[in-house]
Motif scaffolding. Structure first.
Motif, PDB file in Angstrom:
ATOM      1  N   MET A   1       0.844  -1.184   0.000  1.00 26.68           N
ATOM      2  CA  MET A   1       0.000   0.000   0.000  1.00 26.68           C
ATOM      3  C   MET A   1       0.888   1.245   0.000  1.00 26.68           C
ATOM      4  N   THR A   2       0.513   2.239  -0.758  1.00 24.05           N
ATOM      5  CA  THR A   2       1.301   3.461  -0.823  1.00 24.05           C
ATOM      6  C   THR A   2       0.799   4.479   0.186  1.00 24.05           C
ATOM      7  N   ASP A   3       1.680   5.381   0.541  1.00 20.66           N
ATOM      8  CA  ASP A   3       1.321   6.451   1.467  1.00 20.66           C
ATOM      9  C   ASP A   3       0.337   7.412   0.821  1.00 20.66           C
ATOM     10  N   THR A   4      -0.489   8.047   1.661  1.00 21.47           N
ATOM     11  CA  THR A   4      -1.338   9.140   1.220  1.00 21.47           C
ATOM     12  C   THR A   4      -0.490  10.400   1.259  1.00 21.47           C
ATOM     13  N   ARG A   5      -0.341  11.042   0.104  1.00 20.69           N
ATOM     14  CA  ARG A   5       0.500  12.241   0.002  1.00 20.69           C
ATOM     15  C   ARG A   5      -0.364  13.487   0.093  1.00 20.69           C
ATOM     16  N   ILE A   6      -0.046  14.340   1.059  1.00 21.18           N
ATOM     17  CA  ILE A   6      -0.780  15.586   1.261  1.00 21.18           C
ATOM     18  C   ILE A   6       0.156  16.759   0.988  1.00 21.18           C
ATOM     19  N   ALA A   7      -0.214  17.578  -0.008  1.00 17.60           N
ATOM     20  CA  ALA A   7       0.539  18.801  -0.294  1.00 17.60           C
ATOM     21  C   ALA A   7       0.031  19.883   0.646  1.00 17.60           C
ATOM     22  N   VAL A   8       0.950  20.587   1.286  1.00 15.23           N
ATOM     23  CA  VAL A   8       0.600  21.602   2.286  1.00 15.23           C
ATOM     24  C   VAL A   8       0.956  22.987   1.753  1.00 15.23           C
ATOM     25  N   LEU A   9      -0.060  23.854   1.691  1.00 17.84           N
ATOM     26  CA  LEU A   9       0.130  25.249   1.286  1.00 17.84           C
ATOM     27  C   LEU A   9       0.085  26.110   2.537  1.00 17.84           C
ATOM     28  N   VAL A  10       1.150  26.829   2.818  1.00 14.88           N
ATOM     29  CA  VAL A  10       1.230  27.663   4.017  1.00 14.88           C
ATOM     30  C   VAL A  10       0.928  29.108   3.633  1.00 14.88           C
ATOM     31  N   GLY A  11      -0.012  29.720   4.350  1.00 17.78           N
ATOM     32  CA  GLY A  11      -0.492  31.053   4.015  1.00 17.78           C
ATOM     33  C   GLY A  11       0.314  32.208   4.556  1.00 17.78           C
ATOM     34  N   SER A  12       1.317  31.928   5.367  1.00 18.02           N
ATOM     35  CA  SER A  12       2.170  32.997   5.882  1.00 18.02           C
ATOM     36  C   SER A  12       3.566  32.832   5.309  1.00 18.02           C
ATOM     37  N   LEU A  13       4.099  33.908   4.770  1.00 20.83           N
ATOM     38  CA  LEU A  13       5.440  33.867   4.192  1.00 20.83           C
ATOM     39  C   LEU A  13       6.534  34.157   5.215  1.00 20.83           C
ATOM     40  N   ARG A  14       6.142  34.598   6.403  1.00 21.92           N
ATOM     41  CA  ARG A  14       7.111  34.969   7.438  1.00 21.92           C
ATOM     42  C   ARG A  14       7.903  33.745   7.888  1.00 21.92           C
ATOM     43  N   ALA A  15       9.200  33.865   7.975  1.00 26.43           N
ATOM     44  CA  ALA A  15      10.067  32.744   8.335  1.00 26.43           C
ATOM     45  C   ALA A  15       9.714  32.154   9.699  1.00 26.43           C
ATOM     46  N   ASP A  16       9.329  32.996  10.644  1.00 24.70           N
ATOM     47  CA  ASP A  16       9.033  32.535  11.998  1.00 24.70           C
ATOM     48  C   ASP A  16       7.520  32.382  12.231  1.00 24.70           C
ATOM     49  N   SER A  17       6.778  32.148  11.177  1.00 26.54           N
ATOM     50  CA  SER A  17       5.321  32.045  11.234  1.00 26.54           C
ATOM     51  C   SER A  17       4.862  30.867  12.097  1.00 26.54           C
ATOM     52  N   LEU A  18       3.863  31.116  12.931  1.00 27.96           N
ATOM     53  CA  LEU A  18       3.268  30.034  13.721  1.00 27.96           C
ATOM     54  C   LEU A  18       2.617  28.997  12.814  1.00 27.96           C
ATOM     55  N   ASN A  19       2.025  29.439  11.707  1.00 24.82           N
ATOM     56  CA  ASN A  19       1.380  28.495  10.802  1.00 24.82           C
ATOM     57  C   ASN A  19       2.394  27.642  10.066  1.00 24.82           C
ATOM     58  N   ARG A  20       3.551  28.200   9.719  1.00 27.40           N
ATOM     59  CA  ARG A  20       4.614  27.373   9.129  1.00 27.40           C
ATOM     60  C   ARG A  20       5.106  26.355  10.154  1.00 27.40           C
ATOM     61  N   LYS A  21       5.290  26.808  11.390  1.00 22.84           N
ATOM     62  CA  LYS A  21       5.719  25.877  12.443  1.00 22.84           C
ATOM     63  C   LYS A  21       4.684  24.779  12.644  1.00 22.84           C
ATOM     64  N   LEU A  22       3.400  25.151  12.591  1.00 20.36           N
ATOM     65  CA  LEU A  22       2.336  24.159  12.715  1.00 20.36           C
ATOM     66  C   LEU A  22       2.401  23.166  11.557  1.00 20.36           C
ATOM     67  N   ALA A  23       2.582  23.658  10.343  1.00 20.22           N
ATOM     68  CA  ALA A  23       2.685  22.767   9.182  1.00 20.22           C
ATOM     69  C   ALA A  23       3.868  21.815   9.338  1.00 20.22           C
ATOM     70  N   GLU A  24       4.980  22.332   9.807  1.00 17.07           N
ATOM     71  CA  GLU A  24       6.164  21.486  10.013  1.00 17.07           C
ATOM     72  C   GLU A  24       5.911  20.437  11.084  1.00 17.07           C
ATOM     73  N   LYS A  25       5.223  20.830  12.158  1.00 16.07           N
ATOM     74  CA  LYS A  25       4.900  19.882  13.234  1.00 16.07           C
ATOM     75  C   LYS A  25       3.954  18.797  12.722  1.00 16.07           C
ATOM     76  N   LEU A  26       2.934  19.197  11.963  1.00 13.16           N
ATOM     77  CA  LEU A  26       2.002  18.223  11.413  1.00 13.16           C
ATOM     78  C   LEU A  26       2.723  17.265  10.464  1.00 13.16           C
ATOM     79  N   ALA A  27       3.661  17.774   9.673  1.00 12.65           N
ATOM     80  CA  ALA A  27       4.428  16.919   8.764  1.00 12.65           C
ATOM     81  C   ALA A  27       5.296  15.933   9.546  1.00 12.65           C
ATOM     82  N   ALA A  28       5.931  16.424  10.604  1.00 12.25           N
ATOM     83  CA  ALA A  28       6.808  15.566  11.406  1.00 12.25           C
ATOM     84  C   ALA A  28       6.042  14.505  12.178  1.00 12.25           C
ATOM     85  N   GLU A  29       4.799  14.802  12.511  1.00 14.64           N
ATOM     86  CA  GLU A  29       3.994  13.883  13.334  1.00 14.64           C
ATOM     87  C   GLU A  29       2.832  13.271  12.555  1.00 14.64           C
ATOM     88  N   ALA A  30       2.971  13.186  11.239  1.00 13.58           N
ATOM     89  CA  ALA A  30       1.896  12.640  10.410  1.00 13.58           C
ATOM     90  C   ALA A  30       1.584  11.201  10.810  1.00 13.58           C
TER      91      ALA A  30
END
Length: 178
Positions: A1-30
């Protein structure tokens, strides 16, 4: 069985964005069998312009390819002035074209994120979901999570983390009605 691939679009361009950090956390803990890939370069896309549709450039072409190859799309975004950030609106515009045949057509999608407002980006998430739906996406409404960050630390709050993990799991396992 293959993995389900989810493309993540982050709406904040700021390097220290909470939403980018959230996206990274969700990716790390998928969940097992799920891979989240953060799509880079949204800030480099030209603003949508019908005059550019015939040759939109490498950035748009690459974005479309990534979304086309993904099984699902997750938008992780804050709220700017009561709506979605321009970078998300622009990405949706490019992904929904050509009209009725863009790579969003039939793509399963949801929206999550945090904001320092009492509503936690609720309006932004509703606007992004509505726009993506009009563009042809199948929006998983019960996987939309809007979380205020003025009262809690979303990275340590167990309830908030559980809601975000559940949203990813719902998005990954969603099967559209036939």
């Amino acid at each position: 069985m293959t993995d389900t691939r989810i493309a993540v679009l982050v709406g904040s361009l700021r390097a220290d964005s909470l939403n980018r950090k959230l996206a990274e956390k969700l990716a790390a803990e998928a969940p097992e069998g799920v891979v989240l890939e953060i799509v880079e370069g949204l800030g480099e896309l030209p603003f949508f312009n019908e005059d550019l549709e015939a040759d939109p450039g490498e950035g748009v072409t690459q974005l479309r390819k990534v979304i086309d190859e993904a099984d699902r799309v997750l938008i992780v975004t804050p709220e700017y002035n009561g709506t979605m950030p321009a970078v998300i609106n622009n990405a949706i515009d490019w992904l929904s074209r050509p009209y009725a045949a863009g790579v969003l057509k039939g793509k399963i999608l949801s929206v999550v994120g945090v904001a320092p407002t009492p509503y936690g980006a609720k309006w932004s998430h509703a606007d992004a979901a509505r726009s993506a739906g009009i563009g042809g996406a199948i929006v998983v409404e019960d996987a939309i999570v809007s979380q205020p960050v003025h009262e809690i630390d979303v990275f340590t709050d167990a309830d908030a983390q559980a809601r975000f993990r559940e949203a990813v799991a719902k998005l990954a396992s969603f099967t559209p009605a036939v």
